[in-house]
Design a protein around this motif. Structure first.
Motif, PDB file in Angstrom:
ATOM      1  N   VAL A 109       5.626   5.828  -0.261  1.00  0.00           N
ATOM      2  CA  VAL A 109       6.387   4.739  -0.234  1.00  0.00           C
ATOM      3  C   VAL A 109       5.440   3.485  -0.252  1.00  0.00           C
ATOM      4  CG1 VAL A 109       8.227   3.428   0.823  1.00  0.00           C
ATOM      5  CG2 VAL A 109       8.399   5.882   0.727  1.00  0.00           C
ATOM      6  N   ARG A 110       5.739   2.454  -0.987  1.00  0.00           N
ATOM      7  CA  ARG A 110       4.936   1.109  -0.698  1.00  0.00           C
ATOM      8  C   ARG A 110       5.514   0.528   0.247  1.00  0.00           C
ATOM      9  NH1 ARG A 110       1.785   0.411  -4.778  1.00  0.00           N
ATOM     10  NH2 ARG A 110       2.136   1.455  -6.983  1.00  0.00           N
ATOM     11  N   VAL A 111       4.461   0.045   1.329  1.00  0.00           N
ATOM     12  CA  VAL A 111       4.688  -0.430   2.634  1.00  0.00           C
ATOM     13  C   VAL A 111       3.688  -1.889   2.792  1.00  0.00           C
ATOM     14  CG1 VAL A 111       4.727  -0.165   5.062  1.00  0.00           C
ATOM     15  CG2 VAL A 111       4.848   1.897   3.597  1.00  0.00           C
TER      16      VAL A 111
ATOM     17  N   LYS B 193       0.754  -1.341   0.009  1.00  0.00           N
ATOM     18  CA  LYS B 193       0.384   0.057  -0.065  1.00  0.00           C
ATOM     19  C   LYS B 193       0.939   1.253   0.057  1.00  0.00           C
ATOM     20  CE  LYS B 193      -4.105   1.649   2.263  1.00  0.00           C
ATOM     21  NZ  LYS B 193      -5.051   1.436   3.284  1.00  0.00           N
ATOM     22  N   VAL B 194       0.412   2.267  -0.879  1.00  0.00           N
ATOM     23  CA  VAL B 194       1.314   3.438  -0.859  1.00  0.00           C
ATOM     24  C   VAL B 194       0.890   4.466   0.386  1.00  0.00           C
ATOM     25  CG1 VAL B 194       1.962   5.561  -2.126  1.00  0.00           C
ATOM     26  CG2 VAL B 194       1.363   3.528  -3.359  1.00  0.00           C
ATOM     27  N   VAL B 195       1.863   4.723   1.049  1.00  0.00           N
ATOM     28  CA  VAL B 195       1.601   5.486   2.522  1.00  0.00           C
ATOM     29  C   VAL B 195       2.552   6.640   2.260  1.00  0.00           C
ATOM     30  CG1 VAL B 195       1.855   5.291   4.953  1.00  0.00           C
ATOM     31  CG2 VAL B 195       1.227   3.421   3.568  1.00  0.00           C
ATOM     32  N   ASP B 196       2.270   7.710   2.989  1.00  0.00           N
ATOM     33  CA  ASP B 196       2.813   9.043   2.793  1.00  0.00           C
ATOM     34  C   ASP B 196       3.909   8.911   4.173  1.00  0.00           C
ATOM     35  OD1 ASP B 196       4.081  11.273   3.119  1.00  0.00           O
ATOM     36  OD2 ASP B 196       2.517  12.589   3.261  1.00  0.00           O
ATOM     37  N   MET B 197       5.077   8.325   3.793  1.00  0.00           N
ATOM     38  CA  MET B 197       5.956   8.160   5.039  1.00  0.00           C
ATOM     39  C   MET B 197       6.499   9.397   5.849  1.00  0.00           C
ATOM     40  SD  MET B 197       5.592   5.140   5.951  1.00  0.00           S
ATOM     41  CE  MET B 197       6.825   5.078   7.195  1.00  0.00           C
ATOM     42  N   LEU B 198       6.391  10.460   5.110  1.00  0.00           N
ATOM     43  CA  LEU B 198       6.766  11.827   5.484  1.00  0.00           C
ATOM     44  C   LEU B 198       5.982  12.237   6.518  1.00  0.00           C
ATOM     45  CD1 LEU B 198       8.839  14.024   5.566  1.00  0.00           C
ATOM     46  CD2 LEU B 198       7.352  15.518   4.100  1.00  0.00           C
ATOM     47  N   ASP B 199       4.193  12.007   6.312  1.00  0.00           N
ATOM     48  CA  ASP B 199       3.333  12.259   7.373  1.00  0.00           C
ATOM     49  C   ASP B 199       3.723  11.282   8.518  1.00  0.00           C
ATOM     50  OD1 ASP B 199       1.230  13.415   7.967  1.00  0.00           O
ATOM     51  OD2 ASP B 199       0.210  11.601   8.151  1.00  0.00           O
TER      52      ASP B 199
END
Ligand code: HEM
Length: 563
Positions: free
Chosen positions: A558-560, A184-190
């Motif tokens: 990023v895809r997690v 799943k694409v996650v906004d890792m900066l957030d």
């Protein structure tokens, strides 16, 4: 008798007089030119646009959001001392990446190179007072005594349980978000911004922002303010030189009126002011609560605070409370230092962590090797037990990767200093004059010169780090002994945390935070890149945006996958 007649003396005298006059005039003209452009012999970039050339000189190139390649290129193309041409409106400045010159400016002769009034003014406004980030000399020394005592390795190691508490909250939140969809694409900066704010909240100022609660208004307001204030400030760079004198202006009503009128037509300035106004009351309330506890129950009462009195600012308030009158800091100073710590500990670490994830997402082999190192270390612990401070410190690959990240992706690109008297500094790399080809091994820096210390550029200099300086190569730290670089930087000879009186006090805190959060994430998740590149542009720290989707704002998708 051989002699000269008066008629022949006269033209000779005239010629001698003219020659002498011409020599004096030329020398005076040269001196005058030199005093106007004393660095004309030093190579340096020409301002890139006509507007920049005629008005702001080097300023637009230096501060542009797209300036990173410009910074990296300066030492490679022009040398480790470069002249920055001032154009019509400004004086020339110097761009410095030379190890010996940096050592003189930051350490040996630092008294003559105070922080620029631009930064002092900016941070004085952001933190609503004179904390460490905006004072100099003895006052700075006095405040740093309090601050440095908070950040010893021993004290920071004791914060490890608080760091883990937040890192596991992040882990749970992320698991819940990705459990249904692998990759799943996650906004890792957030995610990492929330984690960094929560870590500096609990361990730094003994306060929770409830950062992982999507409905937390306290988080939304503070997070919005702290993440926007520096990017907004970087858009105000043309007024930065005036902020320090505005800040000290009396009477106060005139200062406030000017601020109100000045910011009215300028949305960035209005938003900047709103961000400052959103953060300050949080510090005031926390400070007042601690003071009340001290007044009512003495130092022992602080044990009842959220972090059991162990957080950094509660320790600072307590030390200040215990200090004798002559050494106490004022309430405004403590408040400004709360701001300095929260600010220092927020964006630098969260953006570095997000950058790190993009690197290991791209390099699956490195990701696997790091995970193996962590699993091996965890296998020696009791089930469910986390690695402690010393164990995290001892992981060679994790350490090498973090070092290389910090070298090559320094979140702070440059700092700048003023020169308060004429000073000669030594050079590691001689300057070759572009006027006559002569080499000089020392540099006279004239009073009033702005000197820009190119931290990221020095960290990537091929002369200092070798031909592969621009490549991300963690192995360089596995094979080479610490301190080999000629640079005076406080961390493995790189400039990322600076050095000297203004060296980052939070270095140990930041390194522990990064290693610990990465350890928790790598043991529970795998990471893959999205297909679109992410561009890291320069603000006061670095700002990531997805190429072609810049309008969506800063993010690091990023895809997690949960493991
Ligand atoms: C990767 C993380 C970090 C980097 C690269 C970094 C870098 C820096 C740099 C370059 C400076 C000097 C700025 C100047 O002189 O203009 C600085 C100052 C400072 N940093 Fe950090 N920092 C980091 C993390 C932290 C953390 C986690 C904290 C606090 C918990 C912190 C607190 C501060 C403070 C209070 C100052 C001002 C020091 C002074 O003016 O005397 N920093 N940092």
């Amino acid at each position: 008798m051989t002699g000269l007649s008066t008629s022949s003396i006269s033209p000779l005298l005239t010629a001698a007089f003219v020659a002498t006059f011409a020599a004096i005039a030329t020398s005076s003209f040269r001196k005058w030119m030199k005093s106007k452009k004393p660095y004309a012999y030093i190579p340096g970039p020409t301002p890139s646009t006509v507007v920049a050339h005629s008005y702001a000189g080097y300023l637009l190139d230096l501060h542009s959001p797209d300036a990173l390649p410009w910074h990296f290129n300066v030492p490679e193309e022009y040398g480790h001392i470069a002249r920055l041409k001032g154009g019509l409106a400004g004086a020339d400045a110097l761009y410095i990446t030379d190890p010996a010159a940096l050592n003189a400016i930051l350490i040996r002769q630092q008294a003559w190179f105070p922080e620029s009034t631009e930064f002092a003014g900016l941070f004085g406004i952001i933190h609503c007072g004179d904390g460490v980030a905006s004072v100099q000399g003895l006052e700075h020394k006095k405040q740093r005594k309090y601050m440095d005592a908070l950040f010893t390795a021993n004290r920071v190691s004791k914060l490890t349980p608080m760091f883990y508490q937040v890192a596991h909250q992040l882990e749970d939140k992320l698991k819940a978000a990705v459990s249904d969809t692998p990759g799943k694409v996650v906004d890792m900066l957030d995610c990492l911004t929330r984690a960094a704010l929560e870590i500096i909240g609990t361990a730094g100022i003994g306060h929770t922002f409830n950062s992982f609660d999507d409905k937390s208004e306290a988080f939304d307001e503070f997070h919005g303010a702290i993440t926007s204030v520096l990017p907004l400030a970087s858009r105000l760079f043309l007024v930065l030189p005036f902020l320090e004198s505005w800040r000290k202006m009396k009477p106060v009503w005139l200062r406030r009126t000017l601020a109100y009128v000045g910011t009215l037509p300028w949305p960035s300035a209005r938003k900047f002011r709103a961000a400052v106004d959103a953060m300050h009351p949080v510090y005031v309330n926390l400070y007042k609560a601690r003071q009340r506890m001290l007044e009512e129950g003495g130092s022992a009462a602080l044990a009842d605070t959220a972090a059991g009195g162990k957080d950094l600012i509660t320790s600072m308030i307590q030390a200040n409370w215990d200090a004798d009158e002559a050494h106490k800091m004022s309430e405004d100073t403590v408040l400004a230092n709360m701001g300095s710590i929260v600010h220092g500990g927020q964006e630098t670490t969260s953006s570095s962590l997000a950058r790190f994830l993009t690197i290991i997402a791209e390099d699956q082999d490195l990701q696997v090797r790091l995970r193996e190192e962590l699993r091996d270390a965890k296998a020696k612990k009791a089930p469910g037990e986390d690695l402690d401070y010393t164990e995290l410190e001892k992981l060679p690959l994790l350490d090498a990767v973090v070092r290389e990240m910090m070298r090559i992706y320094s979140p702070v690109t440059f700092v700048w200093r003023q020169t308060t008297k004429d000073v000669v500094v030594p050079l590691t790399y001689p300057i070759r004059s572009i006027i006559n080809g002569e080499e000089t091994e020392e540099l006279l820096i004239h009073q009033g010169t702005a000197v820009y210390l190119g931290m990221s550029a020095a960290n990537r200099s091929t002369a200092i780090w070798g031909a592969d300086a621009a490549q991300f190569k963690p192995e360089r730290w596995l094979n080479r002994t610490q301190g080999e670089s000629k640079l005076p930087g406080a961390y493995s000879g790189m400039m990322t945390f600076l050095s000297g009186a203004k060296v980052c006090p939070g270095k140990t805190f930041a390194l522990l935070e990064m290693k610990l959060v990465l350890a928790v994430l790598l043991l529970s998740f795998s990471f893959e890149p999205i297909p679109t590149p992410i561009d890291w542009r320069m603000g006061i720290t670095l700002e990531p945006r997805v190429r072609g989707r810049e309008k969506e704002g800063v993010q690091v998708p990023v895809r997690v996958t949960a493991l």
